[in-house]
Design a protein around this motif. Structure first.
Motif, PDB file in Angstrom:
ATOM      1  N   ARG A 183       0.839  -1.194   0.000  1.00  0.00           N
ATOM      2  CA  ARG A 183       0.000   0.000   0.000  1.00  0.00           C
ATOM      3  C   ARG A 183       0.875   1.247   0.000  1.00  0.00           C
ATOM      4  O   ARG A 183       1.842   1.351   0.742  1.00  0.00           O
ATOM      5  CB  ARG A 183      -0.913   0.014   1.219  1.00  0.00           C
ATOM      6  CG  ARG A 183      -1.965   1.125   1.200  1.00  0.00           C
ATOM      7  CD  ARG A 183      -2.782   1.185   2.476  1.00  0.00           C
ATOM      8  NE  ARG A 183      -2.002   1.663   3.607  1.00  0.00           N
ATOM      9  CZ  ARG A 183      -1.581   0.926   4.596  1.00  0.00           C
ATOM     10  NH1 ARG A 183      -1.866  -0.372   4.644  1.00  0.00           N
ATOM     11  NH2 ARG A 183      -0.867   1.450   5.579  1.00  0.00           N
ATOM     12  N   ASP A 187     -12.733   1.672   4.351  1.00  0.00           N
ATOM     13  CA  ASP A 187     -12.695   1.646   2.891  1.00  0.00           C
ATOM     14  C   ASP A 187     -14.103   1.735   2.317  1.00  0.00           C
ATOM     15  O   ASP A 187     -15.014   1.019   2.753  1.00  0.00           O
ATOM     16  CB  ASP A 187     -12.053   0.351   2.380  1.00  0.00           C
ATOM     17  CG  ASP A 187     -10.544   0.361   2.482  1.00  0.00           C
ATOM     18  OD1 ASP A 187      -9.974   1.409   2.857  1.00  0.00           O
ATOM     19  OD2 ASP A 187      -9.923  -0.685   2.195  1.00  0.00           O
ATOM     20  N   ILE A 206      -7.570   2.332  -3.772  1.00  0.00           N
ATOM     21  CA  ILE A 206      -8.364   2.246  -2.549  1.00  0.00           C
ATOM     22  C   ILE A 206      -9.008   3.608  -2.301  1.00  0.00           C
ATOM     23  O   ILE A 206      -8.316   4.624  -2.212  1.00  0.00           O
ATOM     24  CB  ILE A 206      -7.487   1.868  -1.336  1.00  0.00           C
ATOM     25  CG1 ILE A 206      -6.753   0.542  -1.584  1.00  0.00           C
ATOM     26  CG2 ILE A 206      -8.331   1.791  -0.071  1.00  0.00           C
ATOM     27  CD1 ILE A 206      -5.686   0.240  -0.546  1.00  0.00           C
ATOM     28  N   GLU A 214      -8.447   0.326   7.300  1.00  0.00           N
ATOM     29  CA  GLU A 214      -9.073  -0.495   6.263  1.00  0.00           C
ATOM     30  C   GLU A 214     -10.582  -0.625   6.476  1.00  0.00           C
ATOM     31  O   GLU A 214     -11.343  -0.747   5.516  1.00  0.00           O
ATOM     32  CB  GLU A 214      -8.424  -1.878   6.222  1.00  0.00           C
ATOM     33  CG  GLU A 214      -8.944  -2.770   5.105  1.00  0.00           C
ATOM     34  CD  GLU A 214      -8.211  -4.089   5.020  1.00  0.00           C
ATOM     35  OE1 GLU A 214      -8.604  -4.938   4.193  1.00  0.00           O
ATOM     36  OE2 GLU A 214      -7.242  -4.290   5.792  1.00  0.00           O
ATOM     37  N   PHE A 222      -5.612   5.759  -1.602  1.00  0.00           N
ATOM     38  CA  PHE A 222      -4.395   4.979  -1.433  1.00  0.00           C
ATOM     39  C   PHE A 222      -4.313   4.029  -2.624  1.00  0.00           C
ATOM     40  O   PHE A 222      -5.320   3.762  -3.291  1.00  0.00           O
ATOM     41  CB  PHE A 222      -4.427   4.189  -0.127  1.00  0.00           C
ATOM     42  CG  PHE A 222      -4.523   5.048   1.093  1.00  0.00           C
ATOM     43  CD1 PHE A 222      -3.382   5.432   1.782  1.00  0.00           C
ATOM     44  CD2 PHE A 222      -5.756   5.491   1.564  1.00  0.00           C
ATOM     45  CE1 PHE A 222      -3.470   6.233   2.915  1.00  0.00           C
ATOM     46  CE2 PHE A 222      -5.855   6.292   2.689  1.00  0.00           C
ATOM     47  CZ  PHE A 222      -4.706   6.667   3.363  1.00  0.00           C
ATOM     48  N   THR A 223      -3.128   3.509  -2.898  1.00  0.00           N
ATOM     49  CA  THR A 223      -2.985   2.586  -4.021  1.00  0.00           C
ATOM     50  C   THR A 223      -2.065   1.436  -3.655  1.00  0.00           C
ATOM     51  O   THR A 223      -1.234   1.538  -2.741  1.00  0.00           O
ATOM     52  CB  THR A 223      -2.404   3.294  -5.268  1.00  0.00           C
ATOM     53  OG1 THR A 223      -1.221   4.013  -4.903  1.00  0.00           O
ATOM     54  CG2 THR A 223      -3.408   4.250  -5.873  1.00  0.00           C
ATOM     55  N   ILE A 224      -2.210   0.350  -4.378  1.00  0.00           N
ATOM     56  CA  ILE A 224      -1.269  -0.776  -4.318  1.00  0.00           C
ATOM     57  C   ILE A 224      -0.776  -0.976  -5.750  1.00  0.00           C
ATOM     58  O   ILE A 224      -1.410  -1.669  -6.556  1.00  0.00           O
ATOM     59  CB  ILE A 224      -1.925  -2.056  -3.779  1.00  0.00           C
ATOM     60  CG1 ILE A 224      -2.537  -1.803  -2.399  1.00  0.00           C
ATOM     61  CG2 ILE A 224      -0.907  -3.200  -3.718  1.00  0.00           C
ATOM     62  CD1 ILE A 224      -3.322  -2.979  -1.856  1.00  0.00           C
ATOM     63  N   TYR A 258      -4.019   4.804   8.054  1.00  0.00           N
ATOM     64  CA  TYR A 258      -4.948   4.117   7.153  1.00  0.00           C
ATOM     65  C   TYR A 258      -5.774   3.136   7.961  1.00  0.00           C
ATOM     66  O   TYR A 258      -5.229   2.307   8.697  1.00  0.00           O
ATOM     67  CB  TYR A 258      -4.190   3.390   6.045  1.00  0.00           C
ATOM     68  CG  TYR A 258      -5.052   2.444   5.243  1.00  0.00           C
ATOM     69  CD1 TYR A 258      -6.015   2.928   4.371  1.00  0.00           C
ATOM     70  CD2 TYR A 258      -4.916   1.064   5.389  1.00  0.00           C
ATOM     71  CE1 TYR A 258      -6.827   2.065   3.651  1.00  0.00           C
ATOM     72  CE2 TYR A 258      -5.709   0.190   4.667  1.00  0.00           C
ATOM     73  CZ  TYR A 258      -6.671   0.703   3.797  1.00  0.00           C
ATOM     74  OH  TYR A 258      -7.467  -0.151   3.091  1.00  0.00           O
ATOM     75  N   ARG A 272     -12.433  -0.902  -3.173  1.00  0.00           N
ATOM     76  CA  ARG A 272     -11.162  -1.147  -3.842  1.00  0.00           C
ATOM     77  C   ARG A 272     -11.465  -1.534  -5.278  1.00  0.00           C
ATOM     78  O   ARG A 272     -12.296  -2.422  -5.516  1.00  0.00           O
ATOM     79  CB  ARG A 272     -10.370  -2.254  -3.153  1.00  0.00           C
ATOM     80  CG  ARG A 272      -9.909  -1.892  -1.747  1.00  0.00           C
ATOM     81  CD  ARG A 272      -8.952  -2.938  -1.187  1.00  0.00           C
ATOM     82  NE  ARG A 272      -8.369  -2.511   0.075  1.00  0.00           N
ATOM     83  CZ  ARG A 272      -7.213  -2.950   0.562  1.00  0.00           C
ATOM     84  NH1 ARG A 272      -6.511  -3.850  -0.143  1.00  0.00           N
ATOM     85  NH2 ARG A 272      -6.741  -2.508   1.713  1.00  0.00           N
TER      86      ARG A 272
END
Length: 386
Positions: A280, A340, A323, A337, A312-314, A335, A343
Motif C-alpha cells: 500500500r 474503505d 483504494i 481499512e 491509497f494505491t497498491i 490508514y 477497492r
C-alpha cells in the motif's frame, strides 16, 4: 541564556574515556542525497565525550548550523548548542544566532529553543542517555550506532529529543556490522557500520524520506558550502521535499478536487524502486491524498457518492488497486481499512515524456472521466462514469 552558555563551556571541558566512543583522529563527513540531488553535507569532529558539527541543509531553503554537544561518562547529555550562521554565508565567519541550548539542570535538562520566532523554555527528564533528533541530519545517529556497537546487544533503545518529548529509536543488529534503525513513525532505515560502529552508509528507502547517507573522510566542505550558498540564491532552491499540490477540474456538470504531496523523481527508479510493488502506498507524500467529487460517479459498477475521500494505491507491474477510503484529514501513514468505501482495479500505461513531479489529474473522456496518477514514464488510471 548567558548562564546556559557558561554551563555548556564548562561541560565541554569535561573529559572521560569510558563512553565507548573513540576520539576521531581526523574530521569526517556525511553526504545526504535524495536521488541525484545533494540534500545535506555534515562536517563532524569528535572530542572526548563531545562532538562539534557543521551542517548545510538545503531543504526547504538553505541553512547553515553549527552544533556542539557533550555527554558525561554515563552517556548522559550534559549540554548542546545550535547556532544558525546562514546569514554569515559560511562557517567560521563570526557569531550567529543561537537557536537551541540544552544544559544540565539537576536530574533534568533545561532546554531553550526558538520556534517560529518565539523563544520557548522547558525541562525534560535526563534519564535515558538522550541525543537530539535533527530532521535530515545524521551525526546523532552516528553517536547512537557507536553506543550500540559498544553494548554488543542485539537490540538497543536510543531516545532522541524530539520537541518536548524523548522518542524511542530502536537499533537492531541484523548481521555483523549491519543494523536497522527504526524511526518511531517513519519506518526502518538500513545501516552499515565499520568495525568501530561508525555509520558508513544509511538507506532510508523504506521510510518516508527515501534518502541515502554516506560517510567520507575527504570532502571539500567549505568549497561546497560556498557553492550551494551561491547556487541556491541565484537559481531555484532545493525547496520542500514533497510540496503540497492542489488540482481542480470541472466537466459534465461536476467539480473535482485533489490535494496531495508531490515528491520528485530526482533520478530515482520509481515503481519497483522507491514505490514498491504489492504494498500500500500513500499515493503522494505527507498528508493523505484527498479527492472530492460534487456528483456521484460510478467506478467498476460501484457508486462513489458525492463527497470527499482519501486515496491509497497498491501499484503492480500490470496495474494494481485503487483504494477509496472514507476517512479524511489524516496523515498519509494513517490508514483504517475498516473505513474503505471500495477497492477497484487500476490500469497502467506508459508515456514517452518523463514527469518529474508526481501529478494527479482528472480528465474528461467520452463516457465520463479518468483519474490519472502520473509519475516518471508511468500513468496509472481508473475510468469512471456518471
Amino acid at each position: 541564556m548567558k548562564k546556559l552558555v557558561l554551563l555548556m563551556l564548562t561541560a565541554f571541558a569535561i573529559s572521560a574515556c569510558s563512553s565507548g566512543i573513540e576520539k576521531e583522529s581526523s574530521t569526517t563527513y556525511f553526504v545526504t542525497k535524495l536521488g541525484n540531488d545533494t540534500l545535506a553535507i555534515e562536517r563532524i569532529n569528535y572530542g572526548n565525550n563531545s562532538i562539534s558539527a557543521d551542517v548545510l541543509l538545503r531543504s526547504p531553503s538553505i541553512s547553515l548550523t553549527s552544533y556542539q554537544l557533550a555527554w558525561n561518562e554515563n552517556n548522559q547529555l550534559i549540554s548542546m548548542r545550535a547556532e544558525d550562521v546562514t546569514d554569515l554565508g559560511g562557517f567560521g565567519k563570526g557569531t550567529g544566532t543561537i537557536t537551541q541550548e540544552i544544559a544540565e539542570n539537576g536530574d533534568s535538562l533545561a532546554i531553550t529553543a526558538t520556534f517560529r520566532g518565539n523563544e520557548i523554555t522547558y525541562n525534560l527528564a535526563n534519564d535515558q542517555k538522550l541525543l537530539p533528533f535533527i530532521d535530515m541530519v545524521h551525526w546523532p545517529f552516528d553517536i547512537a550506532l557507536q553506543r550500540a556497537h559498544v553494548s554488543k546487544s542485539d537490540s538497543t533503545h536510543q531516545y532522541l529529543i524530539s520537541g518536548r518529548r524523548a522518542s524511542d529509536f530502536i537499533i537492531h543488529n541484523t548481521a555483523g556490522n549491519d543494523f536497522t534503525l527504526r524511526h518511531p513513525s517513519r519506518g526502518v532505515m538500513l545501516v552499515k557500520t565499520n568495525d568501530k560502529g561508525q555509520l558508513t552508509w544509511l538507506d532510508a528507502k523504506n521510510t518516508t524520506r527515501k534518502l541515502i547517507v554516506e560517510r567520507t573522510n575527504t570532502l571539500n566542505f567549505d568549497e561546497l558550502v560556498a557553492h550551494y550558498v551561491v547556487h541556491d540564491k541565484e537559481n531555484s532552491p532545493f525547496g520542500t521535499l514533497s510540496p503540497a499540490q492542489e488540482g481542480e477540474f470541472s466537466f459534465k456538470g461536476s467539480d473535482f478536487k485533489v490535494t496531495y504531496g508531490s515528491p520528485l523523481k530526482r533520478g530515482r527508479d520509481i515503481y519497483g524502486g522507491i514505490v514498491s510493488y504489492g504494498n500500500r502506498w500513500r499515493t503522494g507524500a505527507n498528508r493523505a491524498t484527498h479527492f472530492s467529487t460534487s456528483k456521484p460517479i460510478q467506478i467498476n459498477g460501484s457508486t462513489v457518492p458525492a463527497g470527499e475521500y482519501t486515496l491509497f494505491t497498491i501499484p503492480e507491474e500490470d496495474g494494481g488497486t485503487l483504494i477509496i477510503n472514507k476517512q479524511t484529514g489524516q496523515n498519509g501513514q494513517s490508514y483504517d481499512e475498516s473505513r474503505d468505501l471500495m477497492r477497484v482495479p487500476m490500469s497502467r500505461k506508459s508515456q514517452d515524456d518523463v514527469t518529474e513531479s508526481f501529478t494527479i489529474e482528472i480528465v474528461e473522456t467520452e463516457k465520463g472521466g479518468q483519474l490519472q496518477l502520473i509519475w516518471d514514464t508511468t500513468i496509472y488510471y481508473v475510468d469512471f462514469t456518471f
